[in-house]
Design an enzyme around this catalytic site. Structure first.
Site, PDB file in Angstrom:
ATOM      1  N   ASP A  32       0.876  -1.160   0.000  1.00  0.00           N
ATOM      2  CA  ASP A  32       0.000   0.000   0.000  1.00  0.00           C
ATOM      3  C   ASP A  32       0.920   1.218   0.000  1.00  0.00           C
ATOM      4  OD1 ASP A  32      -1.658   2.122   0.537  1.00  0.00           O
ATOM      5  OD2 ASP A  32      -2.576   1.263   2.322  1.00  0.00           O
ATOM      6  N   ALA A  76       0.526  -6.006   6.559  1.00  0.00           N
ATOM      7  CA  ALA A  76      -0.463  -5.863   7.628  1.00  0.00           C
ATOM      8  C   ALA A  76      -0.477  -4.430   8.115  1.00  0.00           C
ATOM      9  CB  ALA A  76      -0.148  -6.794   8.803  1.00  0.00           C
ATOM     10  N   CYS A  77      -1.544  -4.056   8.788  1.00  0.00           N
ATOM     11  CA  CYS A  77      -1.544  -2.852   9.604  1.00  0.00           C
ATOM     12  C   CYS A  77      -0.826  -3.214  10.897  1.00  0.00           C
ATOM     13  CB  CYS A  77      -2.965  -2.387   9.902  1.00  0.00           C
ATOM     14  SG  CYS A  77      -3.049  -1.117  11.194  1.00  0.00           S
ATOM     15  N   ASN A  91      -7.921  -5.791   7.107  1.00  0.00           N
ATOM     16  CA  ASN A  91      -6.581  -5.756   6.525  1.00  0.00           C
ATOM     17  C   ASN A  91      -5.680  -6.886   6.998  1.00  0.00           C
ATOM     18  OD1 ASN A  91      -5.892  -3.086   4.863  1.00  0.00           O
ATOM     19  ND2 ASN A  91      -7.452  -2.616   6.395  1.00  0.00           N
ATOM     20  N   SER A 115       2.817 -12.774  15.053  1.00  0.00           N
ATOM     21  CA  SER A 115       3.461 -11.825  15.954  1.00  0.00           C
ATOM     22  C   SER A 115       3.508 -12.381  17.367  1.00  0.00           C
ATOM     23  CB  SER A 115       2.684 -10.503  15.967  1.00  0.00           C
ATOM     24  OG  SER A 115       3.134  -9.658  17.002  1.00  0.00           O
ATOM     25  N   TYR A 138      -4.205  -5.066  17.065  1.00  0.00           N
ATOM     26  CA  TYR A 138      -3.235  -5.683  16.159  1.00  0.00           C
ATOM     27  C   TYR A 138      -2.960  -7.119  16.590  1.00  0.00           C
ATOM     28  CZ  TYR A 138       1.374  -6.957  14.374  1.00  0.00           C
ATOM     29  OH  TYR A 138       2.421  -7.631  13.813  1.00  0.00           O
ATOM     30  N   ASN A 167      10.770  -8.810  18.789  1.00  0.00           N
ATOM     31  CA  ASN A 167      11.093  -7.396  18.554  1.00  0.00           C
ATOM     32  C   ASN A 167      12.157  -7.270  17.461  1.00  0.00           C
ATOM     33  OD1 ASN A 167       9.861  -7.253  21.427  1.00  0.00           O
ATOM     34  ND2 ASN A 167       9.944  -5.140  20.718  1.00  0.00           N
ATOM     35  N   LYS A 176       8.771   3.595   9.423  1.00  0.00           N
ATOM     36  CA  LYS A 176       7.802   3.145  10.417  1.00  0.00           C
ATOM     37  C   LYS A 176       7.501   4.190  11.496  1.00  0.00           C
ATOM     38  CE  LYS A 176       8.129  -1.118  11.943  1.00  0.00           C
ATOM     39  NZ  LYS A 176       6.809  -1.675  11.589  1.00  0.00           N
ATOM     40  N   PHE A 199      12.366   4.057  29.340  1.00  0.00           N
ATOM     41  CA  PHE A 199      11.359   4.106  30.392  1.00  0.00           C
ATOM     42  C   PHE A 199      11.988   3.835  31.755  1.00  0.00           C
ATOM     43  CE2 PHE A 199       7.949   2.702  27.166  1.00  0.00           C
ATOM     44  CZ  PHE A 199       7.651   4.024  26.876  1.00  0.00           C
ATOM     45  N   ALA A 200      11.532   4.576  32.736  1.00  0.00           N
ATOM     46  CA  ALA A 200      11.912   4.292  34.112  1.00  0.00           C
ATOM     47  C   ALA A 200      11.298   2.952  34.536  1.00  0.00           C
ATOM     48  CB  ALA A 200      11.442   5.423  35.024  1.00  0.00           C
ATOM     49  N   ARG A 212      13.180  -7.556  26.432  1.00  0.00           N
ATOM     50  CA  ARG A 212      12.546  -8.041  25.214  1.00  0.00           C
ATOM     51  C   ARG A 212      13.497  -8.981  24.471  1.00  0.00           C
ATOM     52  NH1 ARG A 212       8.574  -4.417  23.081  1.00  0.00           N
ATOM     53  NH2 ARG A 212       7.269  -3.726  24.822  1.00  0.00           N
TER      54      ARG A 212
END
Length: 314
Positions: A32, A76-77, A91, A115, A138, A167, A176, A199-200, A212
């Site tokens: 797309d 994919a979205c 989609n 995913s 998603y 990830n 992205k 992030f804390a 991750r």
């Protein structure tokens, strides 16, 4: 002809590159391109045809014979903050079912992107229904298609294989935006401000210690191609099998750049209850299926990625 849906996207364009390295240029890219910036992912690659995703679906639903050898379905979205369920399911789910039906009617191998988000907050990441609880739209769409595939197992006439990506980071993800990897964001933040923002502490983890399974995109391409070569069917995790903290990614970027600091910011309220603070692929099924190759660590993959980015800038 080989088909790569989402072929102008992140993993899809890397698959096109991997096929090119094998000498395959007879590739139809499906995507797309309303966001034409994605086309830059294909500017250095070879392919034979291009279809907009809705035109491609219409041709398949009409029963047109396009001479397809195999479909690598990566389109994919992928926005995990999109809550328009009708849009996402059309989609990500129904489109996938239509492609699968076409492949089954013609004996075409179908390798698709699932995913690790289907596992939700975990803590167990094994390809088993008992461990799946998606936390966003998603993830639900990917979970729903995996459920559909499972419901038809035993009746397939050709290869059907799904990969639950963890990830993923690496080349060709610049389009992205907010959904790009933390390696991409950390590198840009340090280039602009001299610091990267993590992030804390949250969910019992210390500052930047949320963990991750970060997997280099080249390794994802290798698994896709191995599945196709071997004819292996089933749904498999695609990660390294080891979790690493976000601090490791930041440290790898800082080490490559030779400069930079880390700054910890408050954990966003809107992500509470919808965030995976820990992921780690269980590779038991993939190894049992025969996949032989090792996966790059953050310390190996991030410099490889940043080398690629630096070469593109010169």
């Amino acid at each position: 002809m080989l088909v790569v849906t989402g072929g102008a996207g992140f993993i899809g364009s890397n698959l096109v590159a991997g096929l090119n390295e094998r000498g395959r240029g007879d590739i139809a890219v499906v995507d797309d391109l309303r966001d034409g910036r994605k086309s830059l992912n294909l500017a250095d690659l070879d392919f034979a045809d291009y279809f907009e995703f809705d035109d491609f679906e219409a041709r398949l639903l009409a029963g047109e014979d396009l001479g397809i050898e195999a479909i690598f379905h990566q389109g994919a979205c992928s926005d995990t903050t999109e809550w328009d369920g009708r849009y996402v399911m059309a989609n990500n789910y129904r489109y996938s079912v239509n492609l699968l039906d076409y492949c089954q009617a013609r004996g075409i191998p179908f390798i698709y992107a699932s995913s690790a988000s289907v596992y939700g907050a975990g803590p167990t990441f094994t390809e088993d229904r008992a461990h799946e609880r998606p936390l966003n739209m998603y993830a639900f769409s990917k979970f729903a298609f995996d459920q559909h595939v499972r419901s038809r197992q035993g009746a397939f006439k050709s290869q059907v294989a799904g990969l639950r990506y963890f990830n993923v980071y690496g080349p060709r993800e610049q389009h992205k935006g907010k959904m790009a990897s933390v390696a991409w964001h950390f590198n840009n933040q340090i280039a602009a401000d001299g610091e990267c923002r993590l992030f804390a502490g949250s969910d019992g983890y210390g500052d930047g210690e949320q963990r991750r399974d970060f997997v280099y995109v080249g390794d994802c391409v290798a698994v896709n191609l191995w599945l196709w070569d071997s004819g292996t069917a089933g749904i498999y995790n695609c990660g390294t099998g080891r979790c690493q903290p976000f601090n490791d990614v930041a440290d790898a970027v800082i080490a490559w750049r030779g400069a930079g600091e880390k700054r910890y910011i408050p954990f966003p309220d809107e992500l509470k209850g919808r965030y995976q603070s820990f992921t780690e692929a269980d590779l038991t099924a993939l190894r049992a299926a025969g996949y032989p190759h090792e996966f790059a660590t953050v310390e190996q993959g991030v410099p490889r990625y940043l080398d690629w980015l630096a070469a593109r800038e010169t």
